[in-house]
Design a protein around this motif. Structure first.
Motif, PDB file in Angstrom:
ATOM      1  N   UNK A  12       0.723  -1.081   0.021  1.00 14.34           N
ATOM      2  CA  UNK A  12      -0.137  -0.077   0.243  1.00 14.34           C
ATOM      3  C   UNK A  12       0.936   1.273   0.027  1.00 14.34           C
ATOM      4  N   UNK A  13       1.825   1.399  -1.024  1.00 13.33           N
ATOM      5  CA  UNK A  13       2.533   2.503  -1.222  1.00 13.33           C
ATOM      6  C   UNK A  13       2.129   3.293  -2.262  1.00 13.33           C
ATOM      7  N   UNK A  14       2.823   4.255  -2.403  1.00 16.29           N
ATOM      8  CA  UNK A  14       2.896   5.121  -3.702  1.00 16.29           C
ATOM      9  C   UNK A  14       3.805   4.644  -4.732  1.00 16.29           C
ATOM     10  N   UNK A  15       4.717   3.636  -4.028  1.00 17.31           N
ATOM     11  CA  UNK A  15       5.497   3.254  -5.106  1.00 17.31           C
ATOM     12  C   UNK A  15       4.753   1.976  -6.039  1.00 17.31           C
ATOM     13  N   UNK A  16       3.951   0.984  -5.210  1.00 13.06           N
ATOM     14  CA  UNK A  16       3.154   0.194  -5.794  1.00 13.06           C
ATOM     15  C   UNK A  16       2.278   0.788  -6.857  1.00 13.06           C
ATOM     16  N   UNK A  17       1.568   1.688  -6.331  1.00 15.44           N
ATOM     17  CA  UNK A  17       0.679   2.328  -7.438  1.00 15.44           C
ATOM     18  C   UNK A  17       1.360   2.920  -8.411  1.00 15.44           C
ATOM     19  N   UNK A  18       2.528   3.608  -8.519  1.00 16.68           N
ATOM     20  CA  UNK A  18       3.250   3.961  -9.376  1.00 16.68           C
ATOM     21  C   UNK A  18       3.653   2.961 -10.469  1.00 16.68           C
ATOM     22  N   UNK A  19       3.891   1.776  -9.973  1.00 18.70           N
ATOM     23  CA  UNK A  19       4.390   0.698 -10.756  1.00 18.70           C
ATOM     24  C   UNK A  19       3.322   0.193 -11.440  1.00 18.70           C
ATOM     25  N   UNK A  47       0.523   1.968 -12.003  1.00 18.49           N
ATOM     26  CA  UNK A  47       0.008   2.939 -13.183  1.00 18.49           C
ATOM     27  C   UNK A  47       0.682   2.902 -14.440  1.00 18.49           C
ATOM     28  N   UNK A  48       2.320   2.739 -14.222  1.00 18.99           N
ATOM     29  CA  UNK A  48       2.833   2.730 -15.312  1.00 18.99           C
ATOM     30  C   UNK A  48       2.761   1.871 -16.189  1.00 18.99           C
ATOM     31  N   UNK A  49       2.492   0.410 -15.764  1.00 19.16           N
ATOM     32  CA  UNK A  49       2.592  -0.717 -16.453  1.00 19.16           C
ATOM     33  C   UNK A  49       0.928  -0.589 -17.240  1.00 19.16           C
ATOM     34  N   UNK A  50      -0.123  -0.158 -16.508  1.00 21.91           N
ATOM     35  CA  UNK A  50      -1.298  -0.047 -17.056  1.00 21.91           C
ATOM     36  C   UNK A  50      -1.465   0.955 -18.166  1.00 21.91           C
ATOM     37  N   UNK A  51      -0.649   2.038 -18.143  1.00 16.58           N
ATOM     38  CA  UNK A  51      -0.579   3.143 -19.194  1.00 16.58           C
ATOM     39  C   UNK A  51       0.384   2.549 -20.372  1.00 16.58           C
ATOM     40  N   UNK A  52       1.429   1.798 -20.147  1.00 20.72           N
ATOM     41  CA  UNK A  52       2.348   1.186 -21.030  1.00 20.72           C
ATOM     42  C   UNK A  52       1.434   0.284 -22.145  1.00 20.72           C
ATOM     43  N   UNK A  53       0.764  -0.785 -21.095  1.00 21.37           N
ATOM     44  CA  UNK A  53      -0.301  -1.650 -21.930  1.00 21.37           C
ATOM     45  C   UNK A  53      -1.291  -0.977 -22.777  1.00 21.37           C
ATOM     46  N   UNK A  54      -1.911   0.114 -22.211  1.00 18.55           N
ATOM     47  CA  UNK A  54      -2.878   0.577 -23.239  1.00 18.55           C
ATOM     48  C   UNK A  54      -2.480   1.268 -24.053  1.00 18.55           C
ATOM     49  N   UNK A  55      -1.351   1.767 -24.043  1.00 20.17           N
ATOM     50  CA  UNK A  55      -0.538   2.318 -25.368  1.00 20.17           C
ATOM     51  C   UNK A  55      -0.356   1.358 -26.378  1.00 20.17           C
ATOM     52  N   UNK A  56       0.395   0.186 -25.876  1.00 14.27           N
ATOM     53  CA  UNK A  56       0.400  -0.783 -26.789  1.00 14.27           C
ATOM     54  C   UNK A  56      -0.748  -1.252 -27.453  1.00 14.27           C
ATOM     55  N   UNK A  57      -2.064  -1.483 -26.607  1.00 11.48           N
ATOM     56  CA  UNK A  57      -3.341  -1.571 -27.401  1.00 11.48           C
ATOM     57  C   UNK A  57      -3.672  -0.539 -28.439  1.00 11.48           C
ATOM     58  N   UNK A  58      -3.349   0.512 -28.267  1.00  4.81           N
ATOM     59  CA  UNK A  58      -3.859   1.514 -29.252  1.00  4.81           C
ATOM     60  C   UNK A  58      -2.944   1.957 -30.223  1.00  4.81           C
ATOM     61  N   UNK A  59      -1.614   1.341 -30.099  1.00  5.50           N
ATOM     62  CA  UNK A  59      -0.706   1.892 -30.949  1.00  5.50           C
ATOM     63  C   UNK A  59      -0.143   0.779 -31.813  1.00  5.50           C
ATOM     64  N   UNK A  60      -0.078  -0.540 -31.478  1.00  2.00           N
ATOM     65  CA  UNK A  60       0.492  -1.558 -32.058  1.00  2.00           C
ATOM     66  C   UNK A  60      -0.139  -2.083 -33.446  1.00  2.00           C
ATOM     67  N   UNK A  61       0.538  -2.199 -34.268  1.00  2.79           N
ATOM     68  CA  UNK A  61       0.193  -2.593 -35.747  1.00  2.79           C
ATOM     69  C   UNK A  61      -0.165  -4.102 -35.692  1.00  2.79           C
ATOM     70  N   UNK A  62       0.497  -4.659 -34.866  1.00  2.63           N
ATOM     71  CA  UNK A  62       0.000  -6.311 -34.741  1.00  2.63           C
ATOM     72  C   UNK A  62      -1.238  -6.468 -33.814  1.00  2.63           C
ATOM     73  N   UNK A  63      -2.280  -6.980 -34.227  1.00  2.00           N
ATOM     74  CA  UNK A  63      -3.568  -6.881 -33.655  1.00  2.00           C
ATOM     75  C   UNK A  63      -3.405  -8.143 -32.366  1.00  2.00           C
ATOM     76  N   UNK A  64      -2.590  -9.065 -32.644  1.00  7.83           N
ATOM     77  CA  UNK A  64      -2.532 -10.050 -31.781  1.00  7.83           C
ATOM     78  C   UNK A  64      -2.020  -9.550 -30.496  1.00  7.83           C
TER      79      UNK A  64
END
Lengths: 156, 663, 102
Positions: free
Chosen positions: A1-8, A10-27
């Motif tokens: 329950x730390x800011x660090x956990x949240x930051x990690x 959040x970073x992973x979520x944003x990164x994953x979402x960016x891959x979802x919307x940017x990747x040219x390979x749909x799989x």
């Protein structure tokens, strides 16, 4: 329950979402979607709501990506033709304006929250929102029937 | 104290309304006579409920006794009486608005009882009478909706609800008059009835809105309380506007013209709508509106119109040959008596006459229906010794006729003489007119009976008369309105089937019973009950004796004059041609409407048509063009690309958010 | 300490990414995936707000549940429609369905 956990997370979520919307390979996009949702489930754990996390995991991080992969297989899609640069610019601009506009609302100072165990969620689900709960089941039934009817191959 | 029936009184108007829905929506499922049986069953339940309600009302109403001409309160009303049912409907903030209020006091309970039972018997009669007609189920559906509207009207505690029910009644009257709409005369008659009564209904509407502006309420009780605070001129104007509506609905001179032609409808309809219930609604409205009428001193107008109508309709009734039209004149005339009664402060007497008249006139009309059914003609001259062939019809018809003529101890005797007694005290001239009308009433009734029931079949003098070719009263020539063919010469009248006779017997019993209920024989119970003991009509029998004697003598005089004139030689014309022609063409009043009033009314209509076409329609078209042009201008936005639409959504969301931040 | 603002900010960023995806993606499957991201962003905001501001009823977390239900329903119908489009045109690209033009 730390800011660090949240930051990690959040970073992973944003990164994953960016891959979802940017990747040219749909799989790749579909797999990234699964991970994104998995991390969102982690976020719910952080919020002290394990049941919500489990449901998020089962439905959004497992069922939906699998369904998406099935559809990808059925339609033999592989690559997504990228949109033109102008479109990226316009969309990026819109998203940015949206974000900036929304930022004004975000200064919520609350620091303490209450966790909610599975029992609490279940009880509230079947008391406070009993009617929406029943309506939701009807909605799911409708969706099921509708999907079957729409996806059925018509014999002519 | 809890009331079983009163707490569920809304079922009384609701049931026939549901019956209407069932029959009209499932019409095709009702084969043969089943629609008739079904709706009659509904009415039987309603009649049962209305009876229960009446019993409870009788128990709960204040009890009065008459001791030496003075009314003494024995026991005040029980709590919860008058019975009400309230459902706020169009309540606009800060205003009382419209409440769907049902309000059943003594009068309401009695009239509900009358309507429910009369309607039951008329449904029963129609099962047989309408047999084999096209649109059999539709007919019963209409009767149901009409009954529902009439019951709502009687039970209404709010003038707005009363107006709604009133208009539904008008609509059903229109549809049922034109039930045989393939006949040109029926088409014309339904239009005539609708236009005449709608014109009168304008009075109701304007009066109602004015009333609301003055008193701020539609509730009958509150209007009654507010009446005395109204300025006299305003009360008079509003009262006369309402009276205009009542004149139209109750066919009072000079708006009586539609009722005669309403006889184009099936006979049970004539009995139900155009004799027993709807035409009495005008009288009932006046009774509910009495406080305002009194406050505005409008009663003399009622009395005069009533007396004139009573007299002139009774005279014209003696000149007609169509059995239904004779009875229609009689209805007009009797309604005139009711207005006369209201106008001379005989409120309770008029209501007594209303209930009694409803039963015996429904009986007479159903009897005439049975006669027409058996004799295959409506012309009394063409009927062949019906007394011999139709004993049940004859017997019950005699009971109804005796009530109409005012022969003791039948209903009309007690109620009409009470009205005349009140007139004698307050307006001797009108009293004299009422007496002459009573003479003619007995005269035309006897003439009808003698010619239709006792004489053999003749060639009808009515159809031969040159002034009766076509239907001048409907503005139709001989080609559009040919005379009904006479019955075949070998036709033998036959008695009607048991359901119809049952209905006649039931109505006969009710008409006798109601008369006795209000008679001094049983202490004028009905009247004490009706008017909370304050009825000036409740008199020691000794005071009434002179009036009773005079009434009986006049009725007998009319009876014997008719027998003397028609027993031997019914075909002989005793008056010069122009007089007979004027009488049979209804004093040319109808033709005056067609030839003068309609033409004058055409001018403003034409003007409005021009305005409608070139101004209103133009504006409407302009709206359409503007919308179309706007759509064309924005067409390019609709690209068909999903991404563009998504971008629009985002844009919208952004605008909302930015707007939200600013506020 | 993590504040509610952290969660809301994450939710807003996720939502913006989803919006970007919905507009730019030219494949119907990818568009639907972006819509899923949008829905999840909303669900996060609801759940977090409930935990911080509504410690009695937790209405927002219940709402997050219902969002999942709706998302599942929406996706199944969306894919069914997509299958139909695919059968008609042999493609799942967005620009093949341009017939809905005014």
């Amino acid at each position: 329950m730390s800011v660090l956990g949240f930051a990690i997370l959040a970073g992973l979520i944003i990164a994953g979402a960016l891959v979802v919307v940017l990747s040219e390979n749909i799989v790749h996009a579909a797999v990234a979607l699964a991970f994104t949702f998995f991390f969102v489930a982690g976020l719910y754990v952080l919020l002290g709501s394990p049941l919500l996390a489990v449901i998020q995991f089962a439905v959004n991080a497992a069922a939906i990506p699998i369904l998406t992969l099935f559809i990808i297989m059925t339609t033999q899609s592989r690559r997504i033709r990228p949109a033109s640069g102008v479109f990226y610019l316009v969309a990026g601009f819109l998203a940015l304006v949206f974000l900036v506009g929304l930022w004004g609302y975000l200064g919520a100072p609350e620091t303490a929250f209450r966790p909610l165990g599975p029992e609490g969620l279940g009880v509230r689900l079947l008391t406070v929102t009993l009617l929406p709960f029943e309506v939701a089941s009807v909605l799911l039934l409708l969706a099921m029937v509708g999907a079957v009817v729409l996806a059925r191959r018509r014999e002519e | 104290m809890s009331y079983l029936y009163a707490s569920h009184l809304y079922w009384i108007p609701l049931l026939p309304a549901l019956g209407f829905l069932v029959v009209i929506l499932l019409g095709r499922l009702f084969k043969g006579r089943s629609a008739g049986y079904f709706t009659t069953l509904v009415m039987a339940i309603v009649a049962f409920l209305a009876s229960g309600l009446l019993v409870e009302a009788l128990q709960a109403a204040p009890q009065w006794a008459v001791e030496g001409g003075e009314a003494v309160l024995v026991r005040p009303a029980l709590p919860g009486f008058p019975f009400t049912f309230d459902w706020s409907w169009l309540a606009i903030q800060g205003e009382r608005g419209v409440h769907f209020t049902l309000y059943v006091d003594q009068l309401g309970a009695i009239v509900l009882f009358m309507v429910a039972w009369a309607s039951l018997f008329i449904h029963l009669f129609s099962i047989g009478y309408m047999d084999g007609e096209e649109r059999y189920a539709t007919f019963f559906a209409y009767l149901q909706l009409f009954t529902a509207a009439m019951l709502t009207f009687v039970a209404a505690g709010d003038f707005f609800i009363a107006l709604l029910a009133w208009e539904v009644m008008g609509l059903m009257s229109y549809l049922l008059i034109g039930f045989f709409f393939k006949k040109k005369s029926a088409q014309q008659a339904m239009k005539k009835a609708f236009i005449t009564t709608k014109f009168a209904d304008l009075g109701f509407m304007v009066g109602l809105f004015w009333l609301y502006k003055e008193t701020g309420t539609f509730q009958m009780v509150e209007v009654g309380q507010a009446a005395e605070h109204l300025a006299a001129g305003v009360a008079l104007a509003i009262g006369l506007l309402f009276f205009l509506a009542a004149m139209g609905k109750s066919a009072q001179f000079p708006l009586h013209v539609w009722l005669l032609d309403a006889m184009e409808g099936p006979t049970p309809v004539s009995a139900m709508i155009h004799a027993a219930t709807m035409v009495a609604a005008g009288v009932f409205l006046m009774a509910r509106f009495y406080p305002v009428l009194e406050a505005g001193h409008a009663l003399p107008y009622l009395a005069w119109v009533g007396a004139i109508t009573a007299l002139f309709a009774a005279v014209l009734g003696a000149a007609f040959a169509d059995v239904k039209k004779i009875l229609a004149w009689s209805t007009v005339s009797q309604l005139g008596y009711m207005f006369l009664g209201l106008g001379v402060f005989g409120w309770a007497a008029a209501m007594f006459h209303l209930v009694a008249h409803a039963f015996f006139k429904a009986l007479l009309f159903l009897g005439s229906g049975s006669m027409i059914h058996g004799a295959k003609t409506q012309d009394i001259f063409e009927m062949n010794r019906l007394a011999r062939y139709m004993p049940w019809t004859y017997g019950t018809f005699l009971i109804g006729a005796a009530a109409l003529m005012g022969i003791p101890p039948f209903a009309g005797f007690w109620s009409k003489d009470l009205i005349l007694h009140m007139a004698e005290e307050h307006a001797p001239l009108l009293w004299a007119m009422g007496l002459v009308a009573a003479f003619f009433t007995a005269f035309y009734t006897t003439r009808l009976i003698v010619i239709a029931f006792h004489h053999p079949s003749y060639e009808s003098p009515w159809k031969k008369a040159p002034w009766n070719q076509g239907c001048p009263a409907l503005n139709l020539g001989p080609e559009d309105c040919p005379p009904e063919p006479p019955p075949p010469p070998d036709h033998h009248p036959h008695e009607s089937e048991p359901v119809m006779i049952t209905a006649l017997l039931g109505l006969a019993v009710f008409s006798v019973a109601v008369g006795l209920w209000g008679s001094p024989i049983f202490g004028q119970k009905l009247l004490t009950y009706l008017y909370e003991g304050a009825a000036p009509e409740i008199l020691p029998p000794a005071k009434l004796m002179g009036g009773y004697l005079l009434g009986t003598l006049i009725a007998l005089a009319g009876l014997f004059t008719a027998v003397a004139l028609y027993a031997k030689d019914p075909l002989k014309q005793r008056l010069p041609d122009p007089v007979v022609a004027a009488l049979q063409r209804r004093l040319y009043i109808d033709e005056f409407y067609y030839k003068v009033v309609a033409r004058v009314a055409q001018w403003p209509t034409d003007l409005l048509w021009i305005i409608d076409t070139y101004v209103v329609d133009f504006l409407v078209d302009l709206t359409g063009y503007a919308v179309g042009a706007f759509g064309q201008a924005l067409r390019w936005l609709n690209s068909g690309k999903v991404a563009t639409y998504a971008a629009y959504i985002v844009l919208g969301a952004i605008l909302l958010i930015l707007g939200g931040v600013r506020w | 300490m993590i504040t509610l603002g952290h969660f809301l900010a994450l939710s807003a960023v996720l939502f913006a990414i989803g919006l970007f995806g919905v507009i730019t993606r030219r494949n119907l499957i990818a568009v639907l995936m972006s819509v899923e991201i949008l829905l999840n962003a909303a669900a996060i905001a609801f759940a977090a707000t409930a935990a911080y501001k509504d410690p009695v009823f937790f209405s927002g977390q219940l709402f997050a549940l219902f969002i999942m239900v709706v998302a599942a329903a929406e996706l199944s119908i969306g894919f069914a429609i997509l299958l139909n489009v695919f059968r008609h045109t042999g493609s799942a690209a967005t620009d093949v369905v341009e017939e809905m033009r005014g």
